[in-house]
Design a protein around this motif. Structure first.
Motif, mmCIF file in Angstrom:
data_model
loop_
_atom_site.group_PDB
_atom_site.id
_atom_site.type_symbol
_atom_site.label_atom_id
_atom_site.label_comp_id
_atom_site.label_asym_id
_atom_site.label_seq_id
_atom_site.Cartn_x
_atom_site.Cartn_y
_atom_site.Cartn_z
ATOM 1 N N ALA A 199 12.187 4.875 -8.495
ATOM 2 C CA ALA A 199 11.578 5.853 -7.597
ATOM 3 C C ALA A 199 12.285 7.203 -7.678
ATOM 4 N N ILE A 200 13.618 7.219 -7.646
ATOM 5 C CA ILE A 200 14.307 8.515 -7.677
ATOM 6 C C ILE A 200 14.212 9.164 -9.051
ATOM 7 N N ASP A 201 13.949 8.359 -10.089
ATOM 8 C CA ASP A 201 13.762 8.926 -11.420
ATOM 9 C C ASP A 201 12.383 9.579 -11.574
ATOM 10 N N GLY A 202 11.529 9.431 -10.573
ATOM 11 C CA GLY A 202 10.221 10.074 -10.614
ATOM 12 C C GLY A 202 9.147 9.251 -11.284
ATOM 13 N N GLU A 203 9.405 7.973 -11.469
ATOM 14 C CA GLU A 203 8.412 7.101 -12.090
ATOM 15 C C GLU A 203 7.230 6.890 -11.141
ATOM 16 N N GLY A 204 6.025 6.778 -11.708
ATOM 17 C CA GLY A 204 4.869 6.465 -10.887
ATOM 18 C C GLY A 204 4.986 5.076 -10.291
ATOM 19 N N ILE A 205 4.736 4.963 -8.998
ATOM 20 C CA ILE A 205 4.949 3.703 -8.294
ATOM 21 C C ILE A 205 3.647 3.148 -7.705
ATOM 22 N N ALA A 206 2.940 3.981 -6.953
ATOM 23 C CA ALA A 206 1.771 3.494 -6.200
ATOM 24 C C ALA A 206 0.467 3.952 -6.854
ATOM 25 N N PRO A 207 -0.526 3.049 -7.022
ATOM 26 C CA PRO A 207 -1.832 3.458 -7.560
ATOM 27 C C PRO A 207 -2.484 4.481 -6.638
ATOM 28 N N SER A 208 -3.034 5.514 -7.230
ATOM 29 C CA SER A 208 -3.704 6.539 -6.430
ATOM 30 C C SER A 208 -5.076 6.062 -5.985
ATOM 31 N N ASP A 209 -5.579 6.664 -4.929
ATOM 32 C CA ASP A 209 -6.947 6.438 -4.471
ATOM 33 C C ASP A 209 -7.812 7.539 -5.082
ATOM 34 N N PRO A 210 -8.673 7.216 -6.036
ATOM 35 C CA PRO A 210 -9.471 8.248 -6.707
ATOM 36 C C PRO A 210 -10.294 9.082 -5.733
ATOM 37 N N ARG A 211 -10.648 8.505 -4.591
ATOM 38 C CA ARG A 211 -11.418 9.279 -3.616
ATOM 39 C C ARG A 211 -10.599 10.411 -3.032
ATOM 40 N N ALA A 212 -9.268 10.265 -3.038
ATOM 41 C CA ALA A 212 -8.398 11.307 -2.492
ATOM 42 C C ALA A 212 -7.834 12.209 -3.579
ATOM 43 N N THR A 213 -7.591 11.643 -4.779
ATOM 44 C CA THR A 213 -6.939 12.421 -5.830
ATOM 45 C C THR A 213 -7.887 12.880 -6.927
ATOM 46 N N GLY A 214 -9.071 12.275 -6.996
ATOM 47 C CA GLY A 214 -10.021 12.624 -8.048
ATOM 48 C C GLY A 214 -9.720 11.972 -9.377
ATOM 49 N N ARG A 215 -8.709 11.143 -9.433
ATOM 50 C CA ARG A 215 -8.375 10.477 -10.690
ATOM 51 C C ARG A 215 -7.575 9.209 -10.395
ATOM 52 N N GLU A 216 -7.502 8.357 -11.399
ATOM 53 C CA GLU A 216 -6.696 7.156 -11.286
ATOM 54 C C GLU A 216 -5.358 7.393 -11.973
ATOM 55 N N THR A 217 -4.290 7.251 -11.224
ATOM 56 C CA THR A 217 -2.951 7.469 -11.768
ATOM 57 C C THR A 217 -1.950 6.706 -10.908
ATOM 58 N N LEU A 218 -0.721 6.794 -11.271
ATOM 59 C CA LEU A 218 0.350 6.241 -10.448
ATOM 60 C C LEU A 218 1.105 7.387 -9.787
ATOM 61 N N LEU A 219 1.273 7.300 -8.505
ATOM 62 C CA LEU A 219 1.919 8.362 -7.732
ATOM 63 C C LEU A 219 3.419 8.093 -7.596
ATOM 64 N N ARG A 220 4.188 9.142 -7.734
ATOM 65 C CA ARG A 220 5.625 9.008 -7.544
ATOM 66 C C ARG A 220 5.977 9.248 -6.073
ATOM 67 N N VAL A 221 7.157 8.820 -5.715
ATOM 68 C CA VAL A 221 7.677 9.060 -4.368
ATOM 69 C C VAL A 221 7.994 10.546 -4.214
ATOM 70 N N GLU A 222 7.634 11.100 -3.087
ATOM 71 C CA GLU A 222 7.955 12.484 -2.767
ATOM 72 C C GLU A 222 8.740 12.541 -1.458
ATOM 73 N N PRO A 223 9.658 13.520 -1.318
ATOM 74 C CA PRO A 223 10.002 14.548 -2.303
ATOM 75 C C PRO A 223 10.781 13.968 -3.465
ATOM 76 N N HIS A 224 10.812 14.745 -4.530
ATOM 77 C CA HIS A 224 11.572 14.355 -5.707
ATOM 78 C C HIS A 224 12.663 15.390 -5.935
ATOM 79 N N SER A 225 13.884 14.930 -6.198
ATOM 80 C CA SER A 225 15.006 15.837 -6.476
ATOM 81 C C SER A 225 15.512 15.557 -7.880
ATOM 82 N N PRO A 226 15.222 16.443 -8.834
ATOM 83 C CA PRO A 226 15.637 16.202 -10.224
ATOM 84 C C PRO A 226 17.158 16.034 -10.329
ATOM 85 N N GLY A 227 17.571 15.061 -11.104
ATOM 86 C CA GLY A 227 18.990 14.855 -11.340
ATOM 87 C C GLY A 227 19.728 14.069 -10.285
ATOM 88 N N VAL A 228 19.018 13.589 -9.266
ATOM 89 C CA VAL A 228 19.718 12.911 -8.177
ATOM 90 C C VAL A 228 20.375 11.611 -8.644
#
Length: 345
Positions: A148-177
């Motif tokens: 999760a902290i590396d920014g990997e996609g974790i949760a399947p998106s809801d296409p009705r909300a995002t307009g596409r199918e993808t994996l969502l990362r945890v937010e906020p994201h802090s690079p290098g943490v």
């Protein structure tokens, strides 16, 4: 020694001489001590995390307040007990704190130490462990937390909300943490594992094994194993290593009254393991310098955490830190912090 900080166990409650009676006292004094330590040039403010006890239990509000009130001091834990944590919510809090602190984070975590509650993590809703101590769920959670902290996609998106199918990362994201995550290792085996995982290592005054050698030698071996595992795994750069010690410079009669006698290493049983407890150091500054230079683990680490008697109040604990900073630490190679967190060479 490149850096030193204080490690607070966060105890509070009434008692003879206690100046930290309530949870509010503990939290407010922790902030006050951290601000004063930052002004002195101390490198870090670290806090133990315990549940179902009169100690610090939820570190992120405390560490965020300290980060907002300070400029250079590293803020962290030693350690968060992963058995009690939701790894994705922990990843959100970690990133937020890293952003608030401008990267002054040293977040230590592990399976945790024995708690006052019997399998207290199950009361938090985390069941299903096959290990009576919960070590298996701690490592499973840590693996997901790192993803999760590396920014990997974790949760399947809801296409009705995002307009596409993808994996969502945890937010906020802090690079290098990830460079600021630590594993609290109590054995040579867990030290090797931490090196393989590519995270920094914290080692305390307790090792849950006994090899029949002085504590500092066993801990120095642990550090060497960790660094070799890091190298063998092919990780970039050099990791950081911290060790904790109980060190009390004797500067006056009050110090002598509280800490006039040093304790040697001890071996006993804790959490079912034959364990080695490191000695306490107390004495005149020159004596402490001589003894610490012979402590192979202190000399091998880049950061030293001083365990402080928090219930004696901010003024007395600042006296300990000032005495160490002025009369001991410089002779070990330390210079006051003027730039921010320590970095490994």
């Amino acid at each position: 020694m490149k850096g030193f900080g204080f490690l607070s166990f966060g105890h509070y409650g009434p008692g003879s001489g206690s100046q930290t009676v309530t949870a509010k006292d503990s939290i407010k004094q922790a902030i006050e001590l951290s601000v004063a330590a930052d002004e002195l040039g101390v490198n870090g403010a670290y806090f133990r995390v315990h549940h179902f006890a009169k100690q610090q239990a939820s570190p992120f509000p405390l560490l965020s307040a300290i980060a907002a009130k300070t400029e250079r001091i590293e803020v962290g834990t030693g350690v968060i007990d992963l058995r009690y944590e939701n790894p994705l919510y922990l990843a959100e809090e970690t990133a937020a704190l890293d952003l608030i602190s401008d990267g002054r984070l040293a977040l230590g975590m592990s399976r945790g130490s024995p708690e006052t509650a019997l399998r207290g993590y199950e009361s938090f809703g985390y069941t299903g462990s096959n290990d009576p101590r919960g070590g298996d769920i701690a490592r499973q959670k840590f693996a997901l937390f790192l993803r999760a902290i590396d920014g990997e996609g974790i949760a399947p998106s809801d296409p009705r909300a995002t307009g596409r199918e993808t994996l969502l990362r945890v937010e906020p994201h802090s690079p290098g943490v990830r460079k600021r995550i630590w594993w609290g290792s109590g054995t040579r085996e867990t030290a090797e594992w931490a090196g393989q995982m590519g995270v920094n290592m914290m080692s305390s005054t307790l090792l849950t094994e006994d090899a029949g050698v002085p504590f500092h030698e066993l801990q120095a071996e642990q550090i060497a194993i960790y660094r070799q595992a890091w190298k063998d795994a092919g990780h970039d750069g050099n990791p950081r290593v911290s060790v904790s010690r109980s060190i009390f410079p004797i500067m006056n009669d009050t110090d002598r009254l509280y800490f006039g006698r040093s304790d040697g290493d001890q071996v006993g049983i804790i959490d079912g393991f034959r364990s080695t407890f490191g000695k306490s150091y107390a004495g005149e500054p020159d004596k402490l310098v001589e003894e610490l230079l012979q402590d192979s683990a202190v000399m091998a680490a880049d950061t030293l955490m001083l365990t402080v008697p928090t219930q004696l109040g901010v003024e007395f604990n600042m006296h300990i830190l000032e005495s160490f900073a002025k009369h001991v630490a410089p002779k070990l190679g330390w210079k006051p912090n003027t730039e921010g967190p320590v970095t490994a060479e």
